[in-house]
Each structure stands twice: as structure tokens, then as C-alpha cells.
Design a protein around this motif. Structure first.
Motif, mmCIF file in Angstrom:
data_model
loop_
_atom_site.group_PDB
_atom_site.id
_atom_site.type_symbol
_atom_site.label_atom_id
_atom_site.label_comp_id
_atom_site.label_asym_id
_atom_site.label_seq_id
_atom_site.Cartn_x
_atom_site.Cartn_y
_atom_site.Cartn_z
ATOM 1 N N ASN A 34 -1.623 0.397 -3.948
ATOM 2 C CA ASN A 34 -2.598 -0.352 -3.051
ATOM 3 C C ASN A 34 -1.993 -1.857 -2.813
ATOM 4 O O ASN A 34 -2.078 -2.708 -1.899
ATOM 5 N N CYS A 77 0.631 -2.022 -0.208
ATOM 6 C CA CYS A 77 -0.068 -2.110 1.033
ATOM 7 C C CYS A 77 -0.599 -3.359 1.338
ATOM 8 O O CYS A 77 -0.289 -3.880 2.350
ATOM 9 N N ASP A 82 1.008 5.997 6.070
ATOM 10 C CA ASP A 82 0.220 4.696 5.976
ATOM 11 C C ASP A 82 0.140 3.460 6.950
ATOM 12 O O ASP A 82 1.399 2.973 6.590
ATOM 13 N N ASP A 85 -0.621 0.568 6.316
ATOM 14 C CA ASP A 85 -0.334 -0.423 5.703
ATOM 15 C C ASP A 85 1.051 -0.603 5.358
ATOM 16 O O ASP A 85 1.378 -1.917 4.826
#
Length: 103
Positions: free
Chosen positions: A25, A28, A80, A82
Motif C-alpha cells: 500500500n 501505491c 492495480d 495505483d
């Protein structure tokens, strides 16, 4: 609010340095920050931030993989949104080829 997002991630990094989902994360967050800076040439210290955010996104994805990122997350990282800003980077392409952990 990229500066605030980066500050939040960095404030939690020491606590979660061995957590593959935190690192994923974090990658991201840096991927989105990189995307923002690429789209806004008026961002102060743009050149420095481009390098820093790209490097951190790649380092965090590499660390997440090293800490046994799941097969589902390994697959998701190739889609993804991100991570779109680093997906074409040669280093990311190599990381995406690494074998996934069995779930």
C-alpha cells in the motif's frame, strides 16, 4: 494532498516495516504521488520528487514481494491503477515475474 499522504506513510513505516501489505500500500501511495507530480509540472521540486517517489514505489513493491506477497496481490499489482505510474519501468517488470507465494 501528496505531501500529507507521504508523511502519513513515513510516520507508520517503522511500525510496519515487516508487513507486506503495508509495503504494498505504501508503493501505491508513492505510485499515485508520482502520477500527480508527473501531471503537474508546477509542483515545487518536481524533478527531485519524481525520482524519490518512483524509487520509493519500486523499493516498497520489492520489499513487499520479498516478504512473501500473496499470489492474489502479485497478480493484482500488474493491474492495480495505483501502480500505473511504475508499471512500465523495467525494474517493475522484473519484480512482476517473481514467483508468488502459495495461498
Amino acid at each position: 494532498e501528496i505531501d500529507e499522504a507521504v508523511k502519513l506513510v513515513e510516520g507508520a513505516r517503522a511500525k510496519f516495516s515487516k508487513d507486506n501489505l503495508f509495503l504494498y500500500n505504501s508503493a501505491c501511495v508513492y505510485g499515485r504521488a508520482l502520477e500527480y507530480v508527473q501531471a503537474h509540472p508546477d509542483v515545487p521540486e518536481q524533478a527531485m520528487k519524481l525520482k524519490k517517489f518512483e524509487r520509493q514505489a519500486l523499493d516498497d513493491i520489492a520489499s513487499a514481494i520479498e516478504l512473501k506477497l500473496s499470489a492474489a496481490n502479485m497478480k493484482w499489482m500488474t493491474e492495480d491503477p495505483d501502480l500505473e505510474s511504475i508499471r512500465k519501468h523495467p525494474e517493475f517488470k522484473e519484480l512482476a515475474k517473481k514467483p508468488a507465494v502459495e495461498e
